[in-house]
Write a protein that holds these residues in place. Structure first.
Motif, PDB file in Angstrom:
ATOM      1  N   ASN B  42      32.666  38.407  36.913  1.00  0.00           N
ATOM      2  CA  ASN B  42      31.507  39.247  36.652  1.00  0.00           C
ATOM      3  C   ASN B  42      31.866  40.324  35.610  1.00  0.00           C
ATOM      4  N   VAL B  43      31.391  40.120  34.392  1.00  0.00           N
ATOM      5  CA  VAL B  43      31.633  41.116  33.336  1.00  0.00           C
ATOM      6  C   VAL B  43      30.270  41.594  32.845  1.00  0.00           C
ATOM      7  N   PRO B  44      30.018  42.906  32.875  1.00  0.00           N
ATOM      8  CA  PRO B  44      28.716  43.392  32.382  1.00  0.00           C
ATOM      9  C   PRO B  44      28.445  42.883  30.970  1.00  0.00           C
ATOM     10  N   VAL B 293      43.747  32.095  31.291  1.00  0.00           N
ATOM     11  CA  VAL B 293      42.609  32.093  32.226  1.00  0.00           C
ATOM     12  C   VAL B 293      41.420  32.759  31.540  1.00  0.00           C
ATOM     13  N   GLU B 294      41.680  33.889  30.916  1.00  0.00           N
ATOM     14  CA  GLU B 294      40.623  34.656  30.246  1.00  0.00           C
ATOM     15  C   GLU B 294      39.990  33.818  29.126  1.00  0.00           C
ATOM     16  N   HIS B 295      40.842  33.156  28.338  1.00  0.00           N
ATOM     17  CA  HIS B 295      40.329  32.349  27.227  1.00  0.00           C
ATOM     18  C   HIS B 295      39.409  31.239  27.730  1.00  0.00           C
ATOM     19  N   ALA B 311      42.081  42.984  31.158  1.00  0.00           N
ATOM     20  CA  ALA B 311      41.935  44.205  31.970  1.00  0.00           C
ATOM     21  C   ALA B 311      40.597  44.202  32.701  1.00  0.00           C
ATOM     22  N   ALA B 312      39.565  43.659  32.051  1.00  0.00           N
ATOM     23  CA  ALA B 312      38.223  43.704  32.645  1.00  0.00           C
ATOM     24  C   ALA B 312      38.078  42.784  33.847  1.00  0.00           C
ATOM     25  N   ILE B 313      38.774  41.640  33.848  1.00  0.00           N
ATOM     26  CA  ILE B 313      38.558  40.691  34.952  1.00  0.00           C
ATOM     27  C   ILE B 313      39.772  40.587  35.877  1.00  0.00           C
ATOM     28  N   GLY B 314      40.782  41.407  35.620  1.00  0.00           N
ATOM     29  CA  GLY B 314      42.028  41.313  36.368  1.00  0.00           C
ATOM     30  C   GLY B 314      41.846  41.331  37.879  1.00  0.00           C
ATOM     31  N   ARG B 348      47.269  28.478  43.424  1.00  0.00           N
ATOM     32  CA  ARG B 348      47.178  29.884  43.049  1.00  0.00           C
ATOM     33  C   ARG B 348      46.367  30.634  44.095  1.00  0.00           C
ATOM     34  N   ARG B 349      46.840  31.824  44.465  1.00  0.00           N
ATOM     35  CA  ARG B 349      46.138  32.598  45.484  1.00  0.00           C
ATOM     36  C   ARG B 349      45.196  33.586  44.801  1.00  0.00           C
ATOM     37  N   LEU B 350      43.925  33.511  45.187  1.00  0.00           N
ATOM     38  CA  LEU B 350      42.938  34.418  44.589  1.00  0.00           C
ATOM     39  C   LEU B 350      42.978  35.755  45.301  1.00  0.00           C
ATOM     40  N   PRO B 351      42.679  36.842  44.601  1.00  0.00           N
ATOM     41  CA  PRO B 351      42.665  38.153  45.265  1.00  0.00           C
ATOM     42  C   PRO B 351      41.622  38.156  46.382  1.00  0.00           C
ATOM     43  N   GLN B 352      41.934  38.827  47.488  1.00  0.00           N
ATOM     44  CA  GLN B 352      41.057  38.824  48.650  1.00  0.00           C
ATOM     45  C   GLN B 352      39.640  39.272  48.284  1.00  0.00           C
ATOM     46  N   ARG B 353      39.580  40.313  47.431  1.00  0.00           N
ATOM     47  CA  ARG B 353      38.269  40.845  47.027  1.00  0.00           C
ATOM     48  C   ARG B 353      37.408  39.773  46.369  1.00  0.00           C
TER      49      ARG B 353
END
Lengths: 112, 357
Positions: B42-44, B293-295, B311-314, B348-353
């Motif tokens: 989710n990026v504005p 991943v970002e690309h 930085a935006a999607i980290g 790969r483990r995704l962040p809990q959030r």
């Protein structure tokens, strides 16, 4: 809200408030099972095309608009938003275009 | 069935069909994996728009440095030709020619490196020649790679199909497998033919371009060979053609980290791609493709804005690898294990959030 206004043969469908679309930007508009991309250029012209890239059905509203060229977010296929012409691989098939007008500070797309 | 035969069958690694017209291609279409909707962070819109802005400046600067370094290292290698002093200069020249061209090919193929379309096309064609990637074929294959990243039977650019061909990957440190294959394809295309796989992803209207380019390239290589024969020297070939091979090693080292050992047939780039922190020199050579991943998630973002996107999607992505070494500590054992068990992969483990959202 969807308001309809008949202008001879064209059915004008309400898209959004004119200021909801920034200059040099695009939004997605869905209507009766069809999806469109509605654009406002940097010199305040409004226009609309089919909403999905003709290459692989990706929403162009998520793409990058510069001048008259919209670039597909997935594969960078390019289209002229005024004519719908495909301008760069992998886009080879043109988009359909639709008339757009602004009335009472609302953006309307002409369908039918 | 005898016990011996049973053992052989069980031990033989199961090989999926990585071809684009085979059983797994049909399976991918039937199960909805082909041309599917992928996870997107989710990026504005305003932030994404700002990161997607095209600029000529960064790529003009980087291309000028790249070309100047190529000219300097190639010139000094030629100057010292015949002495051992030429070796380090050929080493640098080879990496700039056979490895740095990979990322130039990639970014300019996306059309994001420069703001001016023509500059993207010029650098794309030069870089394509340097790494023996026919520009039209690879433009279309790369489009498919982005539609169906690491979907078996759909993605033509899976570098380590399972069970991984470890010898082939090692040989490709000097393009010894990919190079001859590329030459065979150029020769085939020059005769006016394309393979069935190529016809599956290159539209008929684009196919004549493949044939025309193959013939032009053959002409160019013919001219270099003629010059080498006329001067009775390998030097022309050391400067054009052979660097694709002797300079390929860094490209391979970077390229293997992108997806190897990770999941196949998932619709989430966070699970099948790697982002790795790299030093500025590597990032210059690789044009920030370490933010892989970002690309893949937002291919319209130019290479120079990828650190910003990172930085935006980290918060929604697995932690990046701290360096190449850390990535290879995971990749090498994974590829060896996949030799025995092709169904196994790194999870790969995704962040809990991100999972809860």
């Amino acid at each position: 809200m969807i308001s309809k206004e008949n202008d001879t043969m064209t059915q004008w469908i309400d898209v959004c408030a004119a200021d909801a679309l920034e200059p040099d930007d695009v939004i997605r508009f869905d209507h009766e099972g069809q999806t469109f991309a509605v654009y406002r250029t940097s010199d305040d012209a409004y226009c609309a095309t089919d909403g999905l890239c003709t290459h692989e059905q990706v929403h162009l509203a998520d793409g990058y608009l510069e001048g008259r060229i919209i670039e597909c977010p997935k594969h960078n296929g390019r289209f002229d938003i005024m004519t719908g012409a495909a301008k760069g691989a992998p886009a080879c098939i043109d988009l359909a275009t639709y008339p757009v007008k602004v009335a009472d500070e609302r953006v309307l797309i002409g369908l039918g | 069935m005898t016990p011996a035969t049973t053992t052989m069958t069980r031990d033989r690694p199961h090989r999926r069909d990585y071809g684009l017209t085979g059983a797994d291609a049909r399976r991918a279409e039937a199960t909805g994996l082909a041309n599917a909707k992928w996870f997107s962070a989710n990026v504005p819109r305003a932030a994404l728009k700002s990161m997607m802005q095209r600029r000529n400046g960064p790529a003009l600067r980087d291309t000028a440095i790249w070309l100047a370094a190529l000219a300097a290292s190639g010139g000094l290698a030629a100057w010292f030709w015949g002495s051992a002093w030429s070796i380090p200069f050929f080493g640098v020249y080879g990496v700039l020619y056979g490895s740095a061209s990979d990322s130039r090919w990639h970014e300019c193929g996306h059309g994001t490196a420069f703001r001016t379309r023509r500059l993207n096309d010029i650098v794309y064609n030069i870089a394509s020649f340097m790494i023996l990637r026919e520009p039209t074929v690879w433009r279309w294959s790369h489009a498919r790679h982005h539609t169906d990243t690491i979907i078996v039977g759909r993605d033509p650019e899976i570098l380590a199909p399972r069970p991984p061909d470890l010898l082939g990957i090692t040989l490709n440190l000097f393009a010894l497998k990919a190079g001859p294959k590329a030459i065979a394809h150029i020769l085939l295309h020059a005769t006016g033919c394309l393979t069935a796989d190529e016809k599956s992803f290159i539209p008929a209207t684009e196919q004549p371009k493949v044939i025309r380019t193959a013939r032009i390239w053959l002409g160019l290589f013919g001219a270099v060979i003629a010059l080498a024969l006329a001067t009775r020297s390998f030097l022309p070939l050391m400067l054009v053609g052979l660097p694709t091979f002797y300079g390929a090693w860094l490209q391979l080292i970077f390229g293997v980290t992108q997806h190897s050992g990770l999941a196949e047939d998932v619709l989430d780039h966070r699970l099948n791609s790697r982002t790795i922190h790299m030093n500025p020199v590597f990032r210059f050579i690789y044009w920030n493709m370490n933010y892989h991943v970002e690309h893949h998630m937002f291919p319209l973002v130019p290479y120079h804005a990828l650190p910003q996107l990172h930085a935006a999607i980290g918060a929604e992505c697995p932690p990046p690898y701290p360096g190449l070494l850390a990535a290879y500590r995971e990749i090498v054992p994974a590829l060896i294990r996949q030799r025995r068990d092709p169904t196994w992969h790194i999870k790969r483990r995704l962040p809990q959030r991100a999972v809860e959202a």
